[in-house]
Design a protein around this motif. Structure first.
Motif, PDB file in Angstrom:
ATOM      1  N   SER A 225       0.844  -1.179   0.000  1.00 18.33           N
ATOM      2  CA  SER A 225       0.000   0.000   0.000  1.00 18.33           C
ATOM      3  C   SER A 225       0.887   1.239   0.000  1.00 18.33           C
ATOM      4  O   SER A 225       1.948   1.245   0.625  1.00 18.33           O
ATOM      5  N   VAL A 226       0.452   2.272  -0.706  1.00 13.05           N
ATOM      6  CA  VAL A 226       1.216   3.513  -0.765  1.00 13.05           C
ATOM      7  C   VAL A 226       0.246   4.673  -0.850  1.00 13.05           C
ATOM      8  O   VAL A 226      -0.849   4.560  -1.423  1.00 13.05           O
ATOM      9  N   GLN A 227       0.624   5.787  -0.291  1.00 13.74           N
ATOM     10  CA  GLN A 227      -0.227   6.970  -0.374  1.00 13.74           C
ATOM     11  C   GLN A 227       0.026   7.693  -1.684  1.00 13.74           C
ATOM     12  O   GLN A 227       1.134   7.662  -2.242  1.00 13.74           O
ATOM     13  N   GLU A 228      -1.000   8.319  -2.144  1.00 15.73           N
ATOM     14  CA  GLU A 228      -0.905   9.109  -3.377  1.00 15.73           C
ATOM     15  C   GLU A 228       0.267  10.088  -3.280  1.00 15.73           C
ATOM     16  O   GLU A 228       0.514  10.672  -2.221  1.00 15.73           O
ATOM     17  N   ALA A 229       0.996  10.193  -4.401  1.00 16.18           N
ATOM     18  CA  ALA A 229       2.151  11.094  -4.541  1.00 16.18           C
ATOM     19  C   ALA A 229       3.441  10.539  -3.912  1.00 16.18           C
ATOM     20  O   ALA A 229       4.509  11.121  -4.122  1.00 16.18           O
ATOM     21  N   GLU A 230       3.339   9.443  -3.188  1.00 19.70           N
ATOM     22  CA  GLU A 230       4.533   8.832  -2.604  1.00 19.70           C
ATOM     23  C   GLU A 230       5.181   7.877  -3.602  1.00 19.70           C
ATOM     24  O   GLU A 230       4.655   7.606  -4.689  1.00 19.70           O
ATOM     25  N   THR A 231       6.335   7.356  -3.188  1.00 20.52           N
ATOM     26  CA  THR A 231       7.095   6.417  -4.018  1.00 20.52           C
ATOM     27  C   THR A 231       7.036   5.026  -3.413  1.00 20.52           C
ATOM     28  O   THR A 231       7.086   4.875  -2.178  1.00 20.52           O
ATOM     29  N   VAL A 232       6.930   4.028  -4.257  1.00 23.64           N
ATOM     30  CA  VAL A 232       6.875   2.646  -3.788  1.00 23.64           C
ATOM     31  C   VAL A 232       7.756   1.780  -4.692  1.00 23.64           C
ATOM     32  O   VAL A 232       7.899   2.052  -5.895  1.00 23.64           O
ATOM     33  N   THR A 233       8.342   0.761  -4.088  1.00 23.88           N
ATOM     34  CA  THR A 233       9.192  -0.165  -4.849  1.00 23.88           C
ATOM     35  C   THR A 233       8.684  -1.591  -4.689  1.00 23.88           C
ATOM     36  O   THR A 233       8.491  -2.062  -3.572  1.00 23.88           O
ATOM     37  N   LEU A 234       8.475  -2.239  -5.823  1.00 22.36           N
ATOM     38  CA  LEU A 234       8.032  -3.634  -5.842  1.00 22.36           C
ATOM     39  C   LEU A 234       9.219  -4.528  -6.193  1.00 22.36           C
ATOM     40  O   LEU A 234       9.963  -4.221  -7.124  1.00 22.36           O
TER      41      LEU A 234
ATOM     42  N   ASP B 188      -2.785   3.841 -10.405  1.00 22.62           N
ATOM     43  CA  ASP B 188      -1.734   2.815 -10.348  1.00 22.62           C
ATOM     44  C   ASP B 188      -2.189   1.601  -9.544  1.00 22.62           C
ATOM     45  O   ASP B 188      -1.486   0.582  -9.507  1.00 22.62           O
ATOM     46  N   THR B 189      -3.344   1.705  -8.903  1.00 19.66           N
ATOM     47  CA  THR B 189      -3.873   0.573  -8.144  1.00 19.66           C
ATOM     48  C   THR B 189      -4.107  -0.593  -9.088  1.00 19.66           C
ATOM     49  O   THR B 189      -4.860  -0.485 -10.061  1.00 19.66           O
ATOM     50  N   ALA B 190      -3.442  -1.712  -8.803  1.00 19.47           N
ATOM     51  CA  ALA B 190      -3.499  -2.862  -9.711  1.00 19.47           C
ATOM     52  C   ALA B 190      -2.653  -3.993  -9.147  1.00 19.47           C
ATOM     53  O   ALA B 190      -1.923  -3.815  -8.167  1.00 19.47           O
ATOM     54  N   MET B 191      -2.755  -5.156  -9.812  1.00 27.00           N
ATOM     55  CA  MET B 191      -1.799  -6.242  -9.582  1.00 27.00           C
ATOM     56  C   MET B 191      -0.621  -5.991 -10.510  1.00 27.00           C
ATOM     57  O   MET B 191      -0.816  -5.664 -11.688  1.00 27.00           O
TER      58      MET B 191
ATOM     59  N   PHE C 160       5.788 -15.859 -15.407  1.00 30.47           N
ATOM     60  CA  PHE C 160       5.327 -14.796 -14.521  1.00 30.47           C
ATOM     61  C   PHE C 160       5.594 -15.126 -13.064  1.00 30.47           C
ATOM     62  O   PHE C 160       5.596 -16.296 -12.652  1.00 30.47           O
ATOM     63  N   GLY C 161       5.755 -14.071 -12.269  1.00 29.10           N
ATOM     64  CA  GLY C 161       5.731 -14.214 -10.832  1.00 29.10           C
ATOM     65  C   GLY C 161       4.284 -14.271 -10.356  1.00 29.10           C
ATOM     66  O   GLY C 161       3.348 -14.191 -11.153  1.00 29.10           O
ATOM     67  N   THR C 162       4.112 -14.391  -9.048  1.00 28.25           N
ATOM     68  CA  THR C 162       2.766 -14.536  -8.486  1.00 28.25           C
ATOM     69  C   THR C 162       2.047 -13.214  -8.311  1.00 28.25           C
ATOM     70  O   THR C 162       0.862 -13.189  -7.994  1.00 28.25           O
ATOM     71  N   GLY C 163       2.756 -12.122  -8.517  1.00 31.49           N
ATOM     72  CA  GLY C 163       2.112 -10.820  -8.485  1.00 31.49           C
ATOM     73  C   GLY C 163       2.169 -10.120  -7.133  1.00 31.49           C
ATOM     74  O   GLY C 163       2.274 -10.743  -6.085  1.00 31.49           O
ATOM     75  N   THR C 164       2.102  -8.797  -7.196  1.00 38.13           N
ATOM     76  CA  THR C 164       2.001  -7.940  -6.005  1.00 38.13           C
ATOM     77  C   THR C 164       0.786  -7.052  -6.190  1.00 38.13           C
ATOM     78  O   THR C 164       0.688  -6.343  -7.195  1.00 38.13           O
ATOM     79  N   ARG C 165      -0.104  -7.108  -5.236  1.00 39.83           N
ATOM     80  CA  ARG C 165      -1.296  -6.253  -5.300  1.00 39.83           C
ATOM     81  C   ARG C 165      -0.951  -4.909  -4.679  1.00 39.83           C
ATOM     82  O   ARG C 165      -0.629  -4.825  -3.491  1.00 39.83           O
ATOM     83  N   LEU C 166      -1.001  -3.855  -5.467  1.00 38.10           N
ATOM     84  CA  LEU C 166      -0.677  -2.514  -5.001  1.00 38.10           C
ATOM     85  C   LEU C 166      -1.943  -1.694  -4.849  1.00 38.10           C
ATOM     86  O   LEU C 166      -2.747  -1.601  -5.772  1.00 38.10           O
ATOM     87  N   GLN C 167      -2.097  -1.109  -3.675  1.00 35.31           N
ATOM     88  CA  GLN C 167      -3.234  -0.223  -3.398  1.00 35.31           C
ATOM     89  C   GLN C 167      -2.692   1.178  -3.167  1.00 35.31           C
ATOM     90  O   GLN C 167      -1.846   1.383  -2.292  1.00 35.31           O
ATOM     91  N   VAL C 168      -3.169   2.124  -3.953  1.00 33.58           N
ATOM     92  CA  VAL C 168      -2.793   3.526  -3.771  1.00 33.58           C
ATOM     93  C   VAL C 168      -3.943   4.214  -3.052  1.00 33.58           C
ATOM     94  O   VAL C 168      -5.084   4.182  -3.525  1.00 33.58           O
ATOM     95  N   THR C 169      -3.625   4.850  -1.925  1.00 38.82           N
ATOM     96  CA  THR C 169      -4.655   5.473  -1.100  1.00 38.82           C
ATOM     97  C   THR C 169      -4.494   6.988  -1.047  1.00 38.82           C
ATOM     98  O   THR C 169      -3.406   7.519  -1.293  1.00 38.82           O
ATOM     99  N   LEU C 170      -5.579   7.645  -0.682  1.00 45.97           N
ATOM    100  CA  LEU C 170      -5.560   9.114  -0.587  1.00 45.97           C
ATOM    101  C   LEU C 170      -4.796   9.568   0.652  1.00 45.97           C
ATOM    102  O   LEU C 170      -4.755   8.861   1.648  1.00 45.97           O
TER     103      LEU C 170
END
Lengths: 114, 116
Positions: free
Chosen positions: B12-21, B86-89, B106-116
């Motif tokens: 999970s990441v907040q809007e405007a922040e940076t995230v690394t998968l 950007d919210t997606a698998m 393929f890998g098994t995936g990472t579910r990313l949730q972008v929140t306000l």
């Protein structure tokens, strides 16, 4: 340029029936690959067709088959459906110039087997 | 056989922040290609970025960039200025560079949730 199209988008079948799914690649793309996506097994490669020939095949039983036509459109067939065949079936196309061309995916066909 | 591992099932990441998968892979090949695809709720698989193993320079596509460490067999995706869209698998995928057959692992995936 139109993207990869798949028909139908949704399908409900019963065990023992057979089903045919269709995929039209991006214009000019000659390679078509099929993948099965399930919650338990993830994304698994089914097979790939190029110039009407199956070039690569994944580890699936013989009930899964496919073909490609001269216009690069492809169909996959699943016979004697089982409950475990319920999945999202994704088709992808690429130009295929002999290297690892990027594969572009269609929206998928959601198959439900009852 | 090649394997692809994504060790983060959800992030999970907040809007405007940076995230690394994260993504690691195992292969004996020297020439190969790596991809990140995103799959939003619509289930349409969309290409995010591609990296050729023979290129030392990390690929970038607007807000998306990768950190490709060939020796460590690591291929992480950085999303800058995260947006709700950007919210997606996110799936990491491997393709052998030799031969002409197309097959993505393929890998098994990472579910990313972008929140306000």
């Amino acid at each position: 340029k139109a993207g990869v199209t798949q028909t139908p988008r949704y399908l409900i079948k019963t065990r023992g029936q057979q089903v045919t799914l269709s995929c039209s690649p991006i214009s000019g793309h000659r390679s078509v690959s099929w993948y099965q996506q399930t919650p338990g097994q993830g994304l698994q490669f089914l097979f790939e067709y190029f110039s009407e020939t199956q070039r690569n095949k994944g580890n699936f039983p013989g009930r899964f088959s496919g073909r490609q036509f001269s216009n690069s459109r492809s169909e996959m067939n699943v016979s004697t459906l089982e409950l475990g065949d319920s999945a999202l079936y994704l088709c992808a196309s690429s130009v295929n110039r002999g290297l690892a061309d990027t594969q572009y995916f269609g929206p998928g066909t959601r198959l439900t087997v009852l | 056989a090649q394997t692809v591992t994504q060790s983060q099932p959800e992030m999970s990441v907040q809007e405007a922040e940076t995230v690394t998968l994260s993504c690691t892979y195992d292969t004996s090949e020297n020439n190969y290609y790596l991809f990140w695809y995103k799959q939003p709720p619509s289930r349409q698989m969309i290409l995010v970025i591609r990296q050729e193993a023979y290129k030392q320079q990390n690929a970038t596509e607007n807000r998306f960039s990768v950190n490709f460490q060939k020796a460590a067999k690591s291929f992480s995706l950085k999303i800058s200025d995260s947006q709700l869209g950007d919210t997606a698998m996110y799936f990491c995928a491997f393709h052998r560079g030799t031969g002409t057959a197309s097959k993505l692992t393929f890998g098994t995936g990472t579910r990313l949730q972008v929140t306000l």
